[in-house]
Design a protein around this motif. Structure first.
Motif, PDB file in Angstrom:
ATOM      1  N   GLY A  98       0.835  -1.199   0.000  1.00  0.00           N
ATOM      2  CA  GLY A  98       0.000   0.000   0.000  1.00  0.00           C
ATOM      3  C   GLY A  98       0.872   1.251   0.000  1.00  0.00           C
TER       4      GLY A  98
ATOM      5  N   ASP B 117      -1.874   6.958  -0.163  1.00  0.00           N
ATOM      6  CA  ASP B 117      -3.199   6.540   0.295  1.00  0.00           C
ATOM      7  C   ASP B 117      -3.303   6.599   1.820  1.00  0.00           C
ATOM      8  N   ALA B 118      -2.211   6.233   2.505  1.00  0.00           N
ATOM      9  CA  ALA B 118      -2.210   6.312   3.968  1.00  0.00           C
ATOM     10  C   ALA B 118      -2.408   7.758   4.416  1.00  0.00           C
TER      11      ALA B 118
ATOM     12  N   TYR C  12      -6.248   8.749   3.786  1.00  0.00           N
ATOM     13  CA  TYR C  12      -7.298   8.170   4.626  1.00  0.00           C
ATOM     14  C   TYR C  12      -7.048   8.271   6.123  1.00  0.00           C
TER      15      TYR C  12
ATOM     16  N   GLY D 264     -12.508   3.749   2.404  1.00  0.00           N
ATOM     17  CA  GLY D 264     -11.180   3.909   1.814  1.00  0.00           C
ATOM     18  C   GLY D 264     -10.097   3.207   2.601  1.00  0.00           C
ATOM     19  N   ARG D 265     -10.180   3.275   3.932  1.00  0.00           N
ATOM     20  CA  ARG D 265      -9.173   2.611   4.768  1.00  0.00           C
ATOM     21  C   ARG D 265      -9.203   1.093   4.574  1.00  0.00           C
TER      22      ARG D 265
ATOM     23  N   ARG E 112     -10.289  -0.579   1.951  1.00  0.00           N
ATOM     24  CA  ARG E 112      -9.753  -0.892   0.622  1.00  0.00           C
ATOM     25  C   ARG E 112      -8.228  -0.771   0.618  1.00  0.00           C
ATOM     26  N   PHE E 113      -7.727   0.263   1.275  1.00  0.00           N
ATOM     27  CA  PHE E 113      -6.282   0.475   1.370  1.00  0.00           C
ATOM     28  C   PHE E 113      -5.603  -0.725   2.035  1.00  0.00           C
TER      29      PHE E 113
ATOM     30  N   GLY F 214      -3.891  -3.606  -0.435  1.00  0.00           N
ATOM     31  CA  GLY F 214      -2.445  -3.471  -0.317  1.00  0.00           C
ATOM     32  C   GLY F 214      -1.748  -4.793  -0.073  1.00  0.00           C
TER      33      GLY F 214
END
Length: 343
Positions: free
Chosen positions: A130, A134-135, A138, A160-161, A163-164, A168
């Motif tokens: 990941g 993205d971190a 979110y 979103g978290r 999915r992340f 990942g």
């Protein structure tokens, strides 16, 4: 029509066995003033990994206790510095949390990578790739907007978290794919909010009626009236949390796949409520000695509710050698109570 193969996840751990691991870990950690806690963590994780089976083969955990100890020492040093920052210089009490916030995405990614690369199944390692971008999105940027949206943005962030975290992960070279919808997250969170409000109001209302029938006036300074409020708050939080966790985990697992393998999850809010309440009562009345029993039954419940759907031909999966990841990120996350999980 060809029948779809369903392979259950099986947990074979026993409370009596794990109690031996748990009590030795506890005693040696106390005797060594916490130094053994790194070895205790590896032993604990190995026990749960090696007692979790898919298709007759167990998972394994490979982290080095020395690596965890080094990361834990660094995390402890940072925690002590944080605790004393206000006494050393008042400005540090503001600067330190700010720095922790800035490095939070890095801590999250490193923690997830460390755990993944030290986990394996059939000799093949997992991995996490990941992105920091993205971190940041979110865990830092979007949460800053929660105040301006009156919390309505939170289901979007949770979606979103998850999915992340899920997308990942890789098993060997095969990437996890997820397609759970944003609308389903909003529906679940709105239902959890409704449960929170309705249960709380119902319990408080019934308690107020009973007190009134008993001839007691409603007085917020009266301890007899405070108890219905506490009970209502506790029950509503527990039921809403159990509902939310069960539904979110079901959505995440059912909406994810890895190559031709998909997942089925059927956690229930009622089952989680029973699990939470009985575990809590067991811990209270045993003064913590039934913690191994609570851990084992929790792991068994989650395993029993999860299954793989599709042909489990694991020979098709291939892997590659990955560089070792330092444990600092994970240990800093634990020290400062940074939660990286589904939900």
């Amino acid at each position: 029509m060809q029948e779809v193969k369903v392979t259950p996840v099986v947990f074979t751990g026993k409370a009596s066995e794990y109690f031996g691991v748990w009590i030795v870990n506890l005693l040696l950690s106390i005797i060594t003033l916490g130094v053994y806690s790194a070895w205790a963590k590896v032993r604990r994780k190995k026990y749960f990994y090696q007692h979790t089976f898919i298709d007759g083969v167990a998972f394994d955990y490979h982290a080095s206790p020395i690596a965890i100890l080094k990361g834990r020492m660094l995390a402890l040093a940072l925690f002590i510095l944080y605790s004393l920052s206000g006494q050393i210089a008042p400005v540090l009490s503001v600067v330190f949390p700010l720095l922790l916030t800035i490095f939070l995405p890095w801590i999250i990614v490193r923690s997830l990578t460390f755990n993944a690369r030290n986990s394996s199944y059939r000799g093949l390692r997992f991995d996490f790739n990941g992105s920091l971008k993205d971190a940041w999105r979110y865990y830092i940027l979007l949460p800053l907007l929660l105040v301006f949206t009156l919390g309505l943005l939170y289901p979007f962030i949770a979606h979103g978290r998850n999915r992340f975290i899920m997308q990942g992960h890789r098993f060997g070279l095969s990437q996890v794919q997820s397609d759970f919808s944003l609308g389903s997250f909003y529906k679940v969170y709105l239902q959890a909010l409704a449960i929170l409000i309705l249960v709380g109001l119902t319990v408080v209302g019934l308690g107020s009626v009973l007190l009134t029938v008993a001839g007691m006036h409603i007085d917020f300074n009266n301890p007899s009236f405070i108890w219905p409020l506490i009970l209502g708050y506790t029950l509503s939080i527990t039921m809403a949390a159990a509902f939310l966790r069960s539904r979110v985990l079901n959505l995440v697992w059912k909406g994810s796949r890895i190559d031709q393998i998909s997942f089925d999850s059927n956690l229930s809010a009622r089952g989680l409520i029973w699990l939470y309440v009985t575990n809590l009562l067991a811990l209270i009345f045993s003064l913590g000695l039934l913690a191994p029993w609570a851990h084992v039954r929790t792991a068994r419940y989650h395993a029993e509710r999860l299954a793989l759907v599709g042909a489990t031909d694991f020979e098709q999966f291939v892997g590659e050698k990955k560089a070792e990841v330092k444990a600092a990120g994970e240990e800093i996350g634990e020290m400062f109570d940074i939660d990286v999980a589904f939900g």
